[in-house]
Design an enzyme around this catalytic site. Structure first.
Site, PDB file in Angstrom:
ATOM      1  CD  GLU A   1       1.154  -5.465   6.239  1.00  0.00           C
ATOM      2  OE1 GLU A   1       1.072  -5.582   5.010  1.00  0.00           O
ATOM      3  OE2 GLU A   1       1.634  -6.361   6.965  1.00  0.00           O
TER       4      GLU A   1
ATOM      5  CG  ASP B   1      -3.279  -4.684   5.324  1.00  0.00           C
ATOM      6  OD1 ASP B   1      -2.273  -5.356   4.980  1.00  0.00           O
ATOM      7  OD2 ASP B   1      -3.391  -3.476   5.062  1.00  0.00           O
TER       8      ASP B   1
ATOM      9  N   GLY C   1       0.156  -5.596   0.889  1.00  0.00           N
ATOM     10  CA  GLY C   1      -0.897  -5.711  -0.111  1.00  0.00           C
ATOM     11  C   GLY C   1      -0.395  -6.208  -1.450  1.00  0.00           C
TER      12      GLY C   1
ATOM     13  N   GLY D   1       0.797  -1.213   0.000  1.00  0.00           N
ATOM     14  CA  GLY D   1       0.000   0.000   0.000  1.00  0.00           C
ATOM     15  C   GLY D   1       0.832   1.266   0.000  1.00  0.00           C
TER      16      GLY D   1
END
Length: 457
Positions: free
Chosen positions: A213, A221, A190, A144
């Protein structure tokens, strides 16, 4: 030869591709309008996810159509090189290229929007048989776009991209066409969520995997509470809480990838895949195995420490995990534990608590349940429901780059159980991630159909 011009042009020189390996293949390029905004280890041919189960259907004959390199180069030159995602259609093959090389193919709102459009179109296209994912430059995808989240810290401006990403994750896990990831570089967070669920994940000596993360105040996530909870033993908890990196050999051994191919052979592998006019899994596997090499993890690999990892990371709480690691660190031969402890102690205490609970719950949850939970966690964290650690972590890593985050609270012991409960609290049904209930409405639940979109109008 068809080239569909982009409906919205983004002439940003920072998006110019600088690929590690240049593929000349492109007969049809489609771009879309952008949105606003050990025995314990798994077999190297089977990951822990349902769509990697071996196909029992008879192998189809491999039908190939040789592609003119000169014609394809001409088509590629006419395509928009500045688009953040390139979608190519070549016979029965569809190719997704993440095209933000200077940002290590970071996942932005535009990337997610275009990916979802491409994948829906191709799944509904009877002529599309195989979908290949790859990244331009030295990364597949570093995950991300952290600065995007930081810039949206004062409002809910990132809610749309978060919703779209989790909705996309469901469709990647359950995609109806055969998928192959060609991963030559970083695959983190991600970005790794575009690799691990695919039927075939090809990695090279340059591939690096990580889910870091928690170190920036977020949580594991993009479906990784589902993925990590299905890895051997308690390896998933270890990867989630420490952000430790795995190389290609370790990814294969753990079930996060399927095949190892030297990076120098990746271009030729892609060429052969583009010439195979079938989505038959046996045929695709045969092509990949012409280029792949059987590999074994190195002697010093962390995967050879699984008994100790299981002993420590099976503990019920983060406090107990740290205490167990401290105890094991004093044993001769366990020098590897010291940097693990250092890494965890540098991470957000709140994020560690959230991450551990999420992965633990994932062991008993379905994919839709994991994604709905992760969506709630991400939104609550970005809204600073109990702490602003995520923005402090991003500031320290990507904005000021002082690598000295000031967490609140500062220690594991200070994190309140009631605060963790607040982050996990379910939303009302209309505010939850709308995961399709069956294949008849498989592509429903888009952001545009939600109360979030209606309230923002």
């Amino acid at each position: 030869m068809i080239v569909v011009k982009p409906l919205v042009s983004h002439s940003n020189p920072s998006h110019a591709p600088t690929p590690i390996y240049d593929s000349p293949f492109s007969s049809t390029t489609v771009t879309y309008p952008l949105s606003h905004s050990a025995s314990l280890l798994l077999s190297h041919t089977h990951g822990p996810f349902t769509n990697r189960n071996s196909s029992t259907s008879p192998r189809e004959p491999v039908r190939t159509r040789e592609i003119s390199t000169s014609r394809l180069l001409m088509a590629q030159e006419q395509a928009n090189p500045d688009e953040v995602v390139l979608g190519q259609e070549i016979n029965g093959v569809r190719v997704v290229t993440l095209n933000r090389p200077r940002q290590l193919n970071g996942i932005s709102d535009r990337v997610v929007y275009i990916l979802a459009q491409l994948l829906e179109k191709w799944e509904k296209d009877d002529d599309a048989k195989l979908v290949i994912f790859k990244g331009a430059g030295r990364a597949f995808s570093a995950g991300g776009d952290l600065k995007m989240f930081y810039e949206g810290r004062s409002d809910d401006s990132c809610l749309e991209v978060v919703y779209r990403m989790y909705w996309l994750c469901y469709h990647i896990h359950t995609y109806k066409k055969t998928t192959v990831a060609l991963v030559n570089g970083l695959a983190m967070g991600g970005g790794a969520a575009l690799v691990a669920p695919l039927k075939f994940a090809v990695v090279t000596e340059k591939t690096v995997f990580s889910t870091p993360e928690a170190s920036v105040g977020l949580h594991t996530d993009c479906s990784f509470s589902y993925i990590h909870s299905r890895l051997p033993g308690y390896l998933g908890e270890y990867l989630a809480l420490t952000g430790a990196r795995l190389n290609a050999k370790e990814m294969i051994a753990a079930g996060l990838a399927t095949h190892f191919v030297l990076s120098e052979k990746l271009e030729e592998l892609e060429r052969q895949l583009l010439n195979v006019n079938t989505g038959d899994e046996s045929a695709i596997r045969a092509v990949i195995e012409e280029f792949s090499t059987d590999v074994q993890i190195d002697q010093e690999s962390i995967l050879n420490k699984l008994p100790t990892i299981d002993k420590c990371f099976s503990a019920e709480t983060v406090e107990e995990i740290l205490k167990s690691l401290e105890s094991e660190a004093s044993i001769d031969g366990n020098q590897w534990i010291a940097p693990v402890l250092k890494s965890m102690r540098r991470s957000s205490p709140t994020a560690l608590k959230i991450t551990l609970r999420s992965v633990r719950e994932g062991r008993k949850q379905s994919l839709p349940e994991c994604l709905k939970k992760e969506f709630r966690l991400t939104i609550n964290i970005l809204r600073s429901v109990v702490t602003g650690d995520v923005y402090e972590g991003i500031r320290a890593l990507s904005i000021d780059k002082d690598n000295a985050p000031k967490w609140s609270p500062t220690t594991i012991e200070e994190v309140k159980s009631e605060d963790i409960e607040r982050v996990f609290k379910q939303f009302s049904s209309e505010h939850e991630l709308q995961v399709p209930s069956d294949d008849s409405n498989r592509w429903n639940g888009k952001y545009e159909q939600t109360v979030y979109a209606k309230s923002s109008q």
